[in-house]
Design a protein around this motif. Structure first.
Motif, PDB file in Angstrom:
ATOM      1  N   ASN A 195       0.839  -1.199   0.000  1.00  0.00           N
ATOM      2  CA  ASN A 195       0.000   0.000   0.000  1.00  0.00           C
ATOM      3  C   ASN A 195       0.879   1.255   0.000  1.00  0.00           C
ATOM      4  N   LYS A 196       0.236   2.408  -0.161  1.00  0.00           N
ATOM      5  CA  LYS A 196       0.973   3.660  -0.268  1.00  0.00           C
ATOM      6  C   LYS A 196       1.610   4.072   1.059  1.00  0.00           C
ATOM      7  N   GLU A 221      -3.258   2.057  -8.590  1.00  0.00           N
ATOM      8  CA  GLU A 221      -3.311   2.805  -7.326  1.00  0.00           C
ATOM      9  C   GLU A 221      -2.755   4.219  -7.476  1.00  0.00           C
TER      10      GLU A 221
END
Length: 308
Positions: A195-196, A221
């Motif tokens: 994830n970021k 994303e």
């Protein structure tokens, strides 16, 4: 001046057909012949965005001549070093699934390496040097470390877009910009990024080591920009993805094109994301009008630093 460098360029023979069946004759609906290689893609997009640049690298044989002629027609200056090997052809089959056949890169001998180094030594303060693409085993890592060192000594902005062991070594040379995807960023720290928040954490580690700008591309994303003063997430515009080849290179081109004008990293990041998306929505690389149509759709959000 902006210089791009592609060590192992190619001609990308891209063929489109409704279905691909191995072991039998397949007939294409249409084919395209484009000069390939990440640095060459950066040069082509920069020119389309109105930014002059010079393409460096190695080329040989009739395929190398084709690449030079193609770039010349697009108004891009080249200064390639001739190789004994014929520049490779990469085959990209676009059917119900994508299949790629990449040819081997050339052997770059010591004399040819020295010729490239001599060109780099002529770069001046304020120039850009973009080293993009795979770095062959025939060239020692010390060669690329020396390139980075020269750029630092001569105050040349060093932009790096590669992967594997070369990236792991060169991130310690304090480049101006690197653009790993989440998998390449994870490999630098022997971890998996999902994830970021994790991406921003590890990108910040690179900034603390001296990298000035880290852009992490994360596919659907979007992307992430991390600098000493910024952690910004970008949501990519929505559209039909036609071809992802060159999308990351276009992101770099857009960033450089904007930064050379305004010296604003956040603004350059937005322009870069729009450029990458514009290429993904086309069969070839983006045009300036495509980028500008998408600019307002690039949503930027400041992020808090993940401390876990």
């Amino acid at each position: 001046m902006i210089y791009t460098c592609t060590i192992t360029p190619s001609i990308d023979y891209t063929t489109y057909l409704p279905d691909f069946h191995k072991g039998t004759l397949n007939r294409s609906n249409e084919v395209f012949y484009y000069p390939g290689g990440k640095g060459i893609n950066v040069s082509r997009v920069l020119k389309r965005l109105g930014v002059d640049n010079i393409a460096l690298g190695f080329a040989g044989g009739f395929t190398g001549n084709y690449i030079e002629q193609f770039l010349m027609k697009e108004g891009i200056d080249t200064d390639f070093i001739q190789t004994d090997d014929i520049t490779r052809i990469n085959v990209k089959i676009k059917a119900q699934e994508e299949t790629e056949l990449n040819g081997p890169g050339p052997v770059i001998n010591a004399q040819q390496q020295s010729a490239l180094m001599n060109k780099i030594k002529t770069l001046k303060t304020g120039d850009w040097f973009v080293l993009a693409g795979s770095l062959p085993e025939s060239i020692p890592q010390s060669f690329f470390m020396e390139i980075a060192s020269i750029c630092n000594e001569q105050d040349v902005r060093f932009v790096l877009d590669t992967s594997g062991p070369a990236l792991k070594e060169l991130v310690h040379t304090e480049p101006f910009l690197i653009k790993p995807n989440e998998h390449e960023l994870g490999e630098l720290f022997d971890t998996i990024i999902v994830n970021k928040q994790q991406a921003s954490y590890y990108a910040k580690k690179l900034v603390n080591q001296g990298v000035q700008h880290v852009i992490v591309s994360m596919g659907e994303e979007g992307a992430l920009l991390v600098t000493k003063d910024l952690v910004v997430s970008a949501e990519s515009p929505k559209g039909k993805v036609v071809n992802t080849v060159g999308s990351g290179d276009s992101l770099i081109s857009g960033f450089i094109a904007s930064y050379t004008k305004d010296k604003d990293a956040e603004k350059a990041f937005r322009y870069g994301v729009a450029s990458g998306s514009a290429t993904a929505f086309r069969s070839d690389l983006c045009e300036k009008c495509d980028v500008e149509e998408l600019l307002e759709q690039v949503l930027l959000t400041p992020m808090e630093q993940d401390v876990t």
